[in-house]
Design a protein around this motif. Structure first.
Motif, PDB file in Angstrom:
ATOM      1  N   PRO A  11       0.843  -1.193   0.000  1.00 49.56           N
ATOM      2  CA  PRO A  11       0.000   0.000   0.000  1.00 49.56           C
ATOM      3  C   PRO A  11       0.885   1.253   0.000  1.00 49.56           C
ATOM      4  O   PRO A  11       1.836   1.327   0.780  1.00 49.56           O
ATOM      5  CB  PRO A  11      -0.801  -0.109   1.305  1.00 49.56           C
ATOM      6  CG  PRO A  11      -0.274  -1.267   2.055  1.00 49.56           C
ATOM      7  CD  PRO A  11       0.565  -2.092   1.132  1.00 49.56           C
ATOM      8  N   LYS A  15       0.603   1.921  -7.124  1.00 50.00           N
ATOM      9  CA  LYS A  15      -0.076   1.088  -8.132  1.00 50.00           C
ATOM     10  C   LYS A  15      -1.246   1.833  -8.774  1.00 50.00           C
ATOM     11  O   LYS A  15      -1.398   1.836  -9.995  1.00 50.00           O
ATOM     12  CB  LYS A  15      -0.579  -0.226  -7.478  1.00 50.00           C
ATOM     13  CG  LYS A  15       0.513  -1.013  -6.772  1.00 50.00           C
ATOM     14  CD  LYS A  15      -0.023  -2.256  -6.084  1.00 50.00           C
ATOM     15  CE  LYS A  15      -0.981  -1.984  -4.950  1.00 50.00           C
ATOM     16  NZ  LYS A  15      -0.381  -1.317  -3.770  1.00 50.00           N
ATOM     17  N   ASP A  34      -9.342  -2.727  -6.185  1.00 49.17           N
ATOM     18  CA  ASP A  34      -9.995  -2.256  -4.950  1.00 49.17           C
ATOM     19  C   ASP A  34     -11.424  -1.791  -5.230  1.00 49.17           C
ATOM     20  O   ASP A  34     -12.329  -1.987  -4.409  1.00 49.17           O
ATOM     21  CB  ASP A  34      -9.217  -1.089  -4.341  1.00 49.17           C
ATOM     22  CG  ASP A  34      -7.956  -1.544  -3.635  1.00 49.17           C
ATOM     23  OD1 ASP A  34      -7.777  -2.765  -3.468  1.00 49.17           O
ATOM     24  OD2 ASP A  34      -7.155  -0.680  -3.248  1.00 49.17           O
ATOM     25  N   LEU A  45     -13.616  -0.618   1.676  1.00 50.38           N
ATOM     26  CA  LEU A  45     -12.721  -1.685   2.148  1.00 50.38           C
ATOM     27  C   LEU A  45     -12.610  -1.706   3.676  1.00 50.38           C
ATOM     28  O   LEU A  45     -12.648  -2.768   4.294  1.00 50.38           O
ATOM     29  CB  LEU A  45     -11.321  -1.478   1.546  1.00 50.38           C
ATOM     30  CG  LEU A  45     -11.223  -1.517   0.029  1.00 50.38           C
ATOM     31  CD1 LEU A  45      -9.827  -1.098  -0.412  1.00 50.38           C
ATOM     32  CD2 LEU A  45     -11.558  -2.893  -0.489  1.00 50.38           C
ATOM     33  N   GLY A  79      -2.747  -4.221  -2.353  1.00 51.75           N
ATOM     34  CA  GLY A  79      -1.491  -4.759  -1.826  1.00 51.75           C
ATOM     35  C   GLY A  79      -1.573  -6.197  -1.349  1.00 51.75           C
ATOM     36  O   GLY A  79      -0.566  -6.901  -1.289  1.00 51.75           O
ATOM     37  N   SER A  80      -2.806  -6.650  -1.032  1.00 52.92           N
ATOM     38  CA  SER A  80      -2.964  -8.002  -0.481  1.00 52.92           C
ATOM     39  C   SER A  80      -3.289  -9.057  -1.536  1.00 52.92           C
ATOM     40  O   SER A  80      -3.455 -10.236  -1.200  1.00 52.92           O
ATOM     41  CB  SER A  80      -4.056  -7.990   0.598  1.00 52.92           C
ATOM     42  OG  SER A  80      -5.220  -7.346   0.116  1.00 52.92           O
ATOM     43  N   ARG A 117      -7.058   2.927   5.971  1.00 51.70           N
ATOM     44  CA  ARG A 117      -6.862   2.743   4.536  1.00 51.70           C
ATOM     45  C   ARG A 117      -7.395   1.407   4.031  1.00 51.70           C
ATOM     46  O   ARG A 117      -7.513   1.176   2.839  1.00 51.70           O
ATOM     47  CB  ARG A 117      -5.355   2.838   4.254  1.00 51.70           C
ATOM     48  CG  ARG A 117      -5.011   2.986   2.797  1.00 51.70           C
ATOM     49  CD  ARG A 117      -3.501   3.026   2.615  1.00 51.70           C
ATOM     50  NE  ARG A 117      -3.147   2.959   1.214  1.00 51.70           N
ATOM     51  CZ  ARG A 117      -3.117   3.997   0.418  1.00 51.70           C
ATOM     52  NH1 ARG A 117      -3.412   5.191   0.878  1.00 51.70           N
ATOM     53  NH2 ARG A 117      -2.799   3.859  -0.864  1.00 51.70           N
TER      54      ARG A 117
END
Ligand SMILES: Nc1ncnc2c1ncn2[C@@H]1O[C@H](COP(=O)(O)OP(=O)(O)O)[C@@H](O)[C@H]1O
Ligand SMILES: O=C(O)C1=C[C@@H](OP(=O)(O)O)[C@@H](O)[C@H](O)C1
Ligand SMILES: [Mg+2]
Length: 168
Positions: A11, A15, A34, A45, A79-80, A117
């Motif tokens: 994060p 990106k 996302d 999120l 990021g995950s 976030r």
């Protein structure tokens, strides 16, 4: 099938920001996964994290990755995304995975909304620990690694384009 570029990284790695610029430069479509997650879940999120926990967020992320097709896209993943082996293998069929490698200190400077976030981490996990855990996953899936240390966005974009077109 038109080739795509898949962006992965921590994060704050850039990106989403670089992804849309890259798509404009290469005349490709753009998607931020996302946003697909939020549409699927019908909420932000952070809401998923607060109500159901980090594993639920990773699960819906995997579902969204597998349920969609990405031909001719720049894909800004969350990021995950790299926690899903199946999701990453699905993405990889569309084009190279590009890891935006940003040093921990720089990520800390960029992120000031760490708690809100929507980061899919274990509650007790520090950002440093997350960085360590993630690094090996980003490296595992990366076809191309971009060293983003102290670089301006234009030079990063140029290097991503060059590397992706060279098929490196
Ligand atoms: N190359 C860069 N140099 C400096 N700041 C950047 C760069 N890329 C992104 N940022 C900033 O970092 C923050 C996070 O970027 P973002 O694109 O949302 O990252 P990600 O999608 O990887 O989490 C934003 O405020 C963005 O403006
Ligand atoms: O790294 C993470 O755990 C996450 C990063 C977020 O995206 P960005 O990487 O775009 O900030 C978001 O996808 C997701 O909810 C979890
Ligand atoms: Mg993003």
């Amino acid at each position: 099938m038109q080739k795509s570029i898949i962006l992965v990284g921590m994060p704050g790695a850039g990106k989403s920001t670089l992804g849309i610029q890259l798509a404009k430069k290469l005349a490709l479509n753009f998607v931020d996964t996302d946003l697909l997650i939020q549409l699927q879940a019908g909420c932000p999120l952070q809401h998923i994290l607060d109500e159901q926990g980090y594993q639920a967020l990773r699960d819906v992320e995997e579902k969204v990755l597998l349920d969609n097709k990405f031909p001719g896209f720049v894909v800004a993943t969350g990021g995950s995304a790299v926690y899903s082996e199946k999701g990453m293998q699905h993405l990889k069929q569309y084009g190279p995975v590009v890891f935006l490698d940003v040093p921990l200190d720089e990520l800390r400077n960029r992120i000031d909304d760490y708690e809100t976030r929507g980061i899919a981490k274990r509650p007790e996990q520090s950002f440093n620990e997350l960085f360590e855990e993630r690094l090996s996953l980003y490296n595992k899936y990366a076809d191309i690694t971009i060293n983003c240390d102290s670089r301006d966005q234009n030079s990063l974009l140029a290097e991503i384009v060059r590397s992706a077109q060279a098929g490196v």
